[in-house]
Write an enzyme that holds these catalytic residues in place. Structure first.
Site, PDB file in Angstrom:
ATOM      1  N   SER A 139       1.084  -1.306  -0.062  1.00 29.60           N
ATOM      2  CA  SER A 139      -0.029  -0.222   0.114  1.00 29.60           C
ATOM      3  C   SER A 139       0.420   0.895   0.131  1.00 29.60           C
ATOM      4  O   SER A 139       1.963   1.204   0.454  1.00 29.60           O
ATOM      5  CB  SER A 139      -1.212   0.336   1.488  1.00 29.60           C
ATOM      6  OG  SER A 139      -1.821   1.166   2.077  1.00 29.60           O
ATOM      7  N   TYR A 149      -0.559  -0.872  10.525  1.00 30.21           N
ATOM      8  CA  TYR A 149      -0.936  -1.403   9.421  1.00 30.21           C
ATOM      9  C   TYR A 149      -0.179  -0.744   8.418  1.00 30.21           C
ATOM     10  O   TYR A 149       0.449  -1.768   7.237  1.00 30.21           O
ATOM     11  CB  TYR A 149      -2.468  -0.309   8.963  1.00 30.21           C
ATOM     12  CG  TYR A 149      -2.481  -0.642   7.063  1.00 30.21           C
ATOM     13  CD1 TYR A 149      -3.689  -1.718   7.339  1.00 30.21           C
ATOM     14  CD2 TYR A 149      -2.643  -0.111   6.171  1.00 30.21           C
ATOM     15  CE1 TYR A 149      -3.919  -2.216   5.492  1.00 30.21           C
ATOM     16  CE2 TYR A 149      -2.765  -0.343   5.180  1.00 30.21           C
ATOM     17  CZ  TYR A 149      -2.952  -1.775   4.227  1.00 30.21           C
ATOM     18  OH  TYR A 149      -3.814  -1.364   3.466  1.00 30.21           O
TER      19      TYR A 149
END
Length: 260
Positions: A139, A149
């Site tokens: 990401s 994350y």
């Protein structure tokens, strides 16, 4: 016949990879937690593209699930896997201290441990055959502060780059795919409020996959789809971390479904 295994294959980027690879004539091995939804996805791909599709229901946050997928990659039965797409992943809503530690550890199991173990299980037989492709979905959060994350996705990028270097000349290609916001079920499942993001921030999953495959063909190891996110990643290297961190944190907070 080329065979591709895709994790998190029933929705979002994983489903887009499955569609594209099936359209290219690949036999598929689809991996996801929801066996019923998995069977439905497989049936649709068989009917639309006329390809062979295996299904493997597995939770990659659990030892049994990771072991089952790793065994399929190593054994190569009924046919060896030529392309592995490590796409399974999720987000936790809320800031670091708002999220139960057990949920964060579960995320690390899926984003890091499962990616490591499945990459190892696939890369060894691929190297022996002298060919193969592994795509690890990361990401743009890998380049920006976004708690556990972002840290897990940064690990995916560095891990992929490192393994790619070690496998140089072996015929095995590695790619870390780093999309920005993609129109999938990701934010809704996590309970994140992404409703205020401008329309230009969103990417289409099929176009993300097309960009990844183009970058693979060009021999790149890291793929950041779309010019706007390439610019964002470039800026992230020079802008104070708090600028991007504040926006990212707001997106990760709890939302009220009645406002959507």
């Amino acid at each position: 016949m080329t065979t591709s295994l895709v994790t998190g294959a029933t929705a979002g980027i994983g489903a887009a990879f499955a569609r594209r690879l099936a359209a290219d004539g690949h036999a598929l091995v689809l991996v996801a937690r929801d066996g019923e939804r998995l069977a439905g996805s497989a049936a649709g791909l068989r009917e639309r593209y006329g390809v062979e599709v295996e299904v493997l229901a597995a939770d990659l946050a659990e030892e049994e699930g990771v072991a089952a997928v790793a065994a399929r990659l190593r054994d190569g039965s009924p046919r060896p896997v030529d392309v592995l797409v490590n796409n399974a992943g999720f987000g936790n809503r809320g800031t670091f201290l708002d999220v139960p530690v057990e949920d964060e550890v579960r995320m690390l199991r899926v984003h890091c441990e499962a990616v490591l173990r499945l990459t190892a299980a696939a890369a060894e037989p691929m190297r022996a055959r002298g060919r193969g492709t592994i795509v690890n979905v990361a990401s743009v959060a890998a380049f920006m502060p976004r708690g556990t994350y972002g840290a897990s996705k940064a690990w995916v990028v560095r891990f992929t780059e490192g393994v790619a270097q070690e496998l140089g000349g072996s015929g095995v290609r590695m790619l870390a795919l780093c999309p920005g916001f993609v129109r999938t079920e990701f934010h809704q499942r996590a309970g994140m409020d992404a409703s205020r993001l401008p329309s230009f921030a969103w990417l289409d999953a099929d176009r993300v996959v097309a960009a990844a495959l183009r970058d693979l063909a060009r021999g790149r190891t890291v793929s950041v789809p779309s010019v706007r996110y390439k610019i964002a990643v470039g800026l992230a290297r020079h802008v104070p971390a708090g600028v991007f961190g504040a926006a990212s944190t707001r997106t990760g907070r709890r939302y009220d479904p009645k406002t959507r």
